[in-house]
Design an enzyme around this catalytic site. Structure first.
Site, PDB file in Angstrom:
ATOM      1  N   ALA A 269      -6.048  13.775   5.717  1.00 19.02           N
ATOM      2  CA  ALA A 269      -5.369  14.983   5.241  1.00 19.02           C
ATOM      3  C   ALA A 269      -3.846  14.879   5.248  1.00 19.02           C
ATOM      4  CB  ALA A 269      -5.817  16.169   6.102  1.00 19.02           C
ATOM      5  N   ARG A 270      -3.281  14.310   6.300  1.00 20.11           N
ATOM      6  CA  ARG A 270      -1.819  14.383   6.454  1.00 20.11           C
ATOM      7  C   ARG A 270      -1.064  13.350   5.616  1.00 20.11           C
ATOM      8  NH1 ARG A 270      -2.736  12.496  12.571  1.00 20.11           N
ATOM      9  NH2 ARG A 270      -3.187  10.307  12.247  1.00 20.11           N
TER      10      ARG A 270
ATOM     11  N   ASN B   7     -13.105   8.366   7.126  1.00 19.41           N
ATOM     12  CA  ASN B   7     -13.050   6.910   6.998  1.00 19.41           C
ATOM     13  C   ASN B   7     -13.743   6.178   8.150  1.00 19.41           C
ATOM     14  OD1 ASN B   7     -12.315   5.182   4.954  1.00 19.41           O
ATOM     15  ND2 ASN B   7     -10.408   4.535   5.956  1.00 19.41           N
TER      16      ASN B   7
ATOM     17  N   SER C 216      -1.720   6.288   3.775  1.00 18.68           N
ATOM     18  CA  SER C 216      -0.405   5.944   4.286  1.00 18.68           C
ATOM     19  C   SER C 216      -0.470   6.010   5.815  1.00 18.68           C
ATOM     20  CB  SER C 216       0.656   6.915   3.768  1.00 18.68           C
ATOM     21  OG  SER C 216       0.549   8.183   4.365  1.00 18.68           O
ATOM     22  N   TYR C 217       0.351   5.266   6.560  1.00 20.55           N
ATOM     23  CA  TYR C 217       1.404   4.475   5.965  1.00 20.55           C
ATOM     24  C   TYR C 217       1.417   3.087   6.602  1.00 20.55           C
ATOM     25  CZ  TYR C 217       3.506   5.665  10.435  1.00 20.55           C
ATOM     26  OH  TYR C 217       3.715   5.831  11.781  1.00 20.55           O
TER      27      TYR C 217
ATOM     28  N   TYR D  35      -6.483  -3.186  12.692  1.00 20.76           N
ATOM     29  CA  TYR D  35      -7.322  -3.004  13.879  1.00 20.76           C
ATOM     30  C   TYR D  35      -8.758  -2.869  13.404  1.00 20.76           C
ATOM     31  CZ  TYR D  35      -5.927   1.714  12.304  1.00 20.76           C
ATOM     32  OH  TYR D  35      -5.615   2.805  11.543  1.00 20.76           O
TER      33      TYR D  35
ATOM     34  N   GLU E 299      -2.069   0.962   2.133  1.00 18.96           N
ATOM     35  CA  GLU E 299      -1.278   1.827   3.015  1.00 18.96           C
ATOM     36  C   GLU E 299       0.121   1.904   2.424  1.00 18.96           C
ATOM     37  OE1 GLU E 299      -2.395   3.522   5.589  1.00 18.96           O
ATOM     38  OE2 GLU E 299      -4.258   2.520   6.160  1.00 18.96           O
TER      39      GLU E 299
HETATM   40  O1  0X9 Z   1      -7.702   3.644  10.010  1.00 18.06           O
HETATM   41  C1  0X9 Z   1      -7.901   3.904   8.806  1.00 18.06           C
HETATM   42  O2  0X9 Z   1      -8.842   4.582   8.422  1.00 18.06           O
HETATM   43  C2  0X9 Z   1      -6.947   3.345   7.754  1.00 18.06           C
HETATM   44  N1  0X9 Z   1      -5.589   3.455   8.226  1.00 18.06           N
HETATM   45  S1  0X9 Z   1      -4.862   4.946   8.371  1.00 18.06           S
HETATM   46  O3  0X9 Z   1      -3.590   4.778   9.075  1.00 18.06           O
HETATM   47  N2  0X9 Z   1      -4.491   5.474   6.913  1.00 18.06           N
HETATM   48  O4  0X9 Z   1      -5.747   5.865   9.009  1.00 18.06           O
HETATM   49  C3  0X9 Z   1      -7.285   1.882   7.461  1.00 18.06           C
HETATM   50  C4  0X9 Z   1      -8.694   1.601   7.005  1.00 18.06           C
HETATM   51  C5  0X9 Z   1      -8.831   0.268   6.349  1.00 18.06           C
HETATM   52  N3  0X9 Z   1     -10.176  -0.212   6.275  1.00 18.06           N
HETATM   53  C6  0X9 Z   1     -10.614  -1.138   5.346  1.00 18.06           C
HETATM   54  N4  0X9 Z   1      -9.838  -1.533   4.386  1.00 18.06           N
HETATM   55  N5  0X9 Z   1     -11.849  -1.594   5.472  1.00 18.06           N
HETATM   56 ZN    ZN Z   2      -5.478   7.035   6.149  1.00 19.36          ZN
END
Ligand code: 0X9
Ligand code: ZN
Length: 388
Positions: free
Chosen positions: A143-144, A214, A269-270, A320, A343
Site C-alpha cells: 500500500a505505501r 506478497n 519500491s524502494y 532477503y 524496486e
Molecule cells: O519483500 C517484498 O515483498 C519485496 N520488497 S518490498 O520492499 N517492496 O516489500 C520483494 C519481493 C521480491 N520477490 C521476488 N522477486 N520473488
Molecule cells: Zn513492496
C-alpha cells in the site's frame, strides 16, 4: 542489528527505512518510542532522535499533493502532477476505452475485501490479432509504495498517448496492466496511515489487521524464513494461501495468460533492484541467466540515461528470503518466461514517500529501463505469428 530486527514489525511498528555500514534509520510509532529508546540505551546502542513527530511532514506532503492535483479535472489526470487515489485511478482507467476504442480494454476482475473494484487494462495496437504473447505489469501490491501506481500510470500513458514512439512495443505483444492490486491498503494510506503495507482484512487475532499480499501466493507458501505466521508482523502470510481476495484476483489474472506470459513485472519500491525468482530458496530457476540478461539490459539502459544504479539478481541472494510472493508464483505456476520485481527508487523521508515534484524524474528514468527490457524480451521471445 539483531535487536533492531527483532523489534521490527513487532508491537512498536518499527520500520527500518534506511541503512548503511554506519547506521540505521527507523520509523517508530509514538507509543513505542519511549520504550525503544530505553531498550537501545540498555544495550548500549548509540542513537539519536532525527524527527520527533513525522505528522507535519506527512501533512505537508498531503497538502502538496492535493494542491497539485486540483489543477486537473477527472477523468484526465497528470501522472506527473500528483498521487491519485484508487477511485481516481479507476475513473481514469474507465475513460480509456472511450478515448481508444480499438486499443484499450478494461476488465473488472473482482473486488477487494472492502468491495473496491479491481480493474485491469489491456493495451494493444488495435490490429485485431488475438492471443499475442503478453507483458503483464502490476502495481501497489504494497500500500505505501506510492511511486508504484504512478509508474504503472506512466507506462499506460507512454503506450497509449505517446504511440508514435512506442508502437513497436505493441507490434507483436499485448500489455496487461493492473495499477492497484491492494486497493484497500492503498486507500488507507491516503486517509489514515501513510506507511501501511498490508491489506485491510481483519485476522482471527483481532488486534492486528491485514496480510502481506506478497507472502500470500501458493508457491512454496509458508516458509518461516521468508514470511511470518504472526498476524501482527508486516510480512504476515495469511492463514492460508490465497485467503485474500486481492491475491486471488492477481492469481486469476496471471493464470489467464499462462502459456503466453513472456514477462511479468511487479512494481514495488524502494531500493533500485531488479529481483528475480526465487525468493524462497538459494537455488535458481532453469532460465535464470536469461532473466538476468534482461534485467541487466534494464540496469545498463538506466545507468547510461541518468547514472541511476540498479542491482540485479535473485531475491534470495540480493535482498532477503521471501516465500509466497507473486513473482515466484508467476514463474513456477503461471509459466512466466521472465518474472521480475522492480524496486523503484526511494524518495522522501522514509523512502516510500517521494514529493510530487520528484515523480517525473523517477518515472522517466524507470521508463527507460522498462522500455529497454521490453525490447529485449520481444527480441528474445518473438511472437508466433500463427496465432490468428
Ligand atoms: O519483500 C517484498 O515483498 C519485496 N520488497 S518490498 O520492499 N517492496 O516489500 C520483494 C519481493 C521480491 N520477490 C521476488 N522477486 N520473488
Ligand atoms: Zn513492496
Amino acid at each position: 542489528m539483531q535487536i533492531l530486527l527483532n523489534l521490527a514489525n513487532k508491537q512498536w511498528e518499527l520500520l527500518p527505512t534506511w541503512r548503511n555500514e554506519s547506521g540505521i534509520k527507523a520509523l517508530v510509532s509514538s507509543q513505542g518510542s519511549g520504550e525503544l529508546v530505553k531498550l537501545l540505551a540498555e544495550h548500549h546502542i548509540e542513537h539519536q532522535l532525527l524527527i520527533d513527530d513525522l505528522s507535519p511532514f506527512v501533512r505537508a506532503q498531503r497538502a502538496e499533493n492535493l494542491r497539485s492535483k486540483s489543477r486537473y479535472q477527472l477523468p484526465y489526470i497528470d501522472v506527473l502532477g500528483g498521487f491519485y487515489t484508487h477511485e481516481e485511478i479507476n475513473t481514469y482507467l474507465d475513460s480509456l476505452p472511450e478515448r481508444y476504442p480499438k486499443r484499450a480494454q478494461i476488465r473488472h476482475m473482482g473486488w477487494s475485501y472492502e468491495r473496491r473494484a479491481l480493474k485491469v487494462l489491456t493495451i494493444s495496437n488495435g490490429d485485431g490479432r488475438r492471443n499475442k504473447p503478453v507483458i503483464l505489469i502490476d502495481g501497489t501490491v504494497h500500500a505505501r509504495e506510492w511511486i508504484s501506481p504512478s509508474m504503472a500510470l506512466y507506462i499506460i500513458q507512454q503506450l497509449l498517448d505517446n504511440d508514435a514512439e512506442n508502437m513497436e512495443l505493441l507490434e507483436d505483444y499485448d500489455w496487461v496492466i493492473m495499477p492497484v492490486v491492494n486497493a484497500d491498503g492503498y486507500e488507507y494510506t491516503h486517509t489514515d496511515s501513510r506507511y501501511w503495507r498490508k491489506t485491510r482484512k481483519p485476522n482471527d487475532n483481532i488486534e492486528c489487521i491485514g496480510t502481506d499480499l506478497n507472502r500470500n501466493f501458493a508457491h512454496e507458501w509458508g516458509h518461516e524464513a521468508g514470511s511470518s505466521s504472526d498476524s501482527c508482523n508486516e510480512t504476515y502470510r495469511g492463514a492460508r494461501p490465497f485467503d485474500q481476495p486481492e491475491s486471488q484476483v492477481l492469481r486469476d489474472l496471471l493464470l489467464s495468460y499462462s502459456g503466453r506470459l513472456s514477462w511479468y513485472l511487479s512494481l514495488h519500491s524502494y531500493g533500485n533492484y531488479f529481483l528475480l525468482p526465487w525468493g524462497y530458496t538459494r537455488d535458481f530457476p532453469d532460465n535464470y541467466y536469461d532473466m538476468l540478461d534482461v534485467a541487466t539490459t534494464g540496469a545498463m539502459a538506466i545507468v547510461h540515461a541518468t547514472n541511476g544504479i540498479y542491482t540485479a539478481g535473485s531475491t534470495y541472494h540480493v535482498l532477503y528470503a521471501t516465500s509466497g510472493d507473486s513473482a515466484d508464483y508467476a514463474k513456477a505456476v503461471a509459466n512466466a518466461t521472465v518474472a521480475m520485481t522492480m524496486e523503484l527508487p526511494a524518495g522522501g523521508f522514509s523512502g516510500f514517500d517521494p514529493w510530487v515534484s520528484h515523480i517525473e524524474g523517477i518515472v522517466t528514468e524507470s521508463w527507460v529501463g522498462v522500455r529497454a527490457m521490453a525490447n529485449d524480451v520481444i527480441r528474445r521471445y518473438p511472437s508466433n505469428h500463427d496465432h490468428k
